[in-house]
Design an enzyme around this catalytic site. Sequence first.
Site, short mmCIF file in Angstrom:
data_model
loop_
_atom_site.label_atom_id
_atom_site.label_comp_id
_atom_site.label_asym_id
_atom_site.label_seq_id
_atom_site.Cartn_x
_atom_site.Cartn_y
_atom_site.Cartn_z
N ASN A 214 45.04 36.86 36.57
CA ASN A 214 43.71 37.26 37.01
C ASN A 214 43.68 38.79 36.95
O ASN A 214 44.25 39.45 37.81
CB ASN A 214 43.49 36.77 38.45
CG ASN A 214 42.19 37.29 39.05
OD1 ASN A 214 41.36 37.85 38.35
ND2 ASN A 214 42.03 37.11 40.36
N TRP A 215 43.05 39.28 35.91
CA TRP A 215 43.06 40.74 35.71
C TRP A 215 42.16 41.46 36.71
O TRP A 215 42.24 42.68 36.83
CB TRP A 215 42.56 41.08 34.30
CG TRP A 215 43.52 40.75 33.19
CD1 TRP A 215 44.71 40.06 33.30
CD2 TRP A 215 43.40 41.13 31.81
NE1 TRP A 215 45.32 39.98 32.06
CE2 TRP A 215 44.53 40.63 31.13
CE3 TRP A 215 42.43 41.83 31.08
CZ2 TRP A 215 44.72 40.81 29.76
CZ3 TRP A 215 42.62 42.01 29.71
CH2 TRP A 215 43.76 41.51 29.07
N GLU B 52 38.10 37.23 46.90
CA GLU B 52 37.35 38.48 46.79
C GLU B 52 35.86 38.21 46.53
O GLU B 52 35.00 39.00 46.93
CB GLU B 52 37.97 39.36 45.68
CG GLU B 52 39.30 39.94 46.16
CD GLU B 52 40.34 40.19 45.08
OE1 GLU B 52 39.99 40.20 43.89
OE2 GLU B 52 41.52 40.36 45.45
N GLY C 194 47.47 40.93 46.85
CA GLY C 194 47.53 42.37 46.60
C GLY C 194 48.18 43.17 47.72
O GLY C 194 48.06 44.39 47.75
N GLY D 262 47.82 38.13 40.07
CA GLY D 262 46.92 39.27 39.95
C GLY D 262 47.64 40.48 39.38
O GLY D 262 47.84 40.60 38.16
N GLY D 263 48.09 41.36 40.26
CA GLY D 263 48.71 42.64 39.85
C GLY D 263 49.75 42.50 38.75
O GLY D 263 49.71 43.25 37.77
P1 PGA Z 1 47.97 39.43 43.48
O1 PGA Z 1 46.56 38.71 43.27
O2 PGA Z 1 48.97 38.70 42.62
O3 PGA Z 1 47.76 40.85 43.03
O4 PGA Z 1 48.31 39.32 44.92
C1 PGA Z 1 46.46 37.31 43.17
C2 PGA Z 1 45.03 36.90 43.03
O5 PGA Z 1 44.16 37.53 43.65
O6 PGA Z 1 44.71 35.96 42.28
#
Ligand code: PGA
Length: 245
Positions: free
Chosen positions: A9-10, A97, A173, A229-230
């Site tokens: 997930n960019w 989010e 995150g 994500g990250g």
């Molecule tokens: P993260 O994000 O790996 O940066 O914690 C995961 C996500 O929001 O899908």
Amino acid sequence: MRRSFIIGNWKMNGSRAENDQLLASLSEQAANLNGVELAVCVPFVYIAQASESLAASCIAFGAQDVSVHPSGAYTGEISVGMLADFNCHYVIVGHSERRQYHQEGNLLVAKKALAALKGGLTPIVCVGETLEQRESGDTLSVIEQQLSSVQAVLDNDSLSQIVIAYEPVWAIGTGLTASPEQAQEVHEFIRKKLSGAADKVSVLYGGSVKPDNAKALFQQPDIDGALVGGASLDALAFIQIASAV
Ligand code: PGA
């Protein structure tokens, strides 16, 4: 059938130049991976770029949100048909989010999942509790409500075609990951709730998944992969996570 997935997930990151490098590097390194399906969910404006760059690769791609409406006067929205037009396979719905910053509720998320399925895309339905909800002992009831809304609009056959991502909001995150046992407890609960579809739905974990914590998470019996994500912005880290499945 339950399958193993690693989905990136960019979020709102990237540029054409950066994406070119990242997608080329991912395609090259993914060629040696077996038994796991890889995908990246990119910002809308980069979907065409992902489609071109990944045409010859085993990596699929998708979007991070979608409208419930098929077309019309909905300024700023993107429909399932538009995503399908660019050969998107996946769309994330109900990411925390979106729930937090765009006030998306359980019913809207469920409708998005239904719209995606009707348009031939696989929705990755995100569920998860906040830190406050976990600390007050409400984790499972929050997850239950989020899932029930989806189950209320999907029949069993449709339900078996979705992917679920359990993402504790406090772990996204933040560098704080749910322990493998904490994650497994919720994944097992989700699987039980899926009843007839339990053996068909892949349930991914998300929240600060990194190469060094991936293996222990994937060893849990009800964790089928990750929404990343990250670490999905770093080709090497993403591929290392995928190798841990
Ligand atoms: P993260 O994000 O790996 O940066 O914690 C995961 C996500 O929001 O899908």
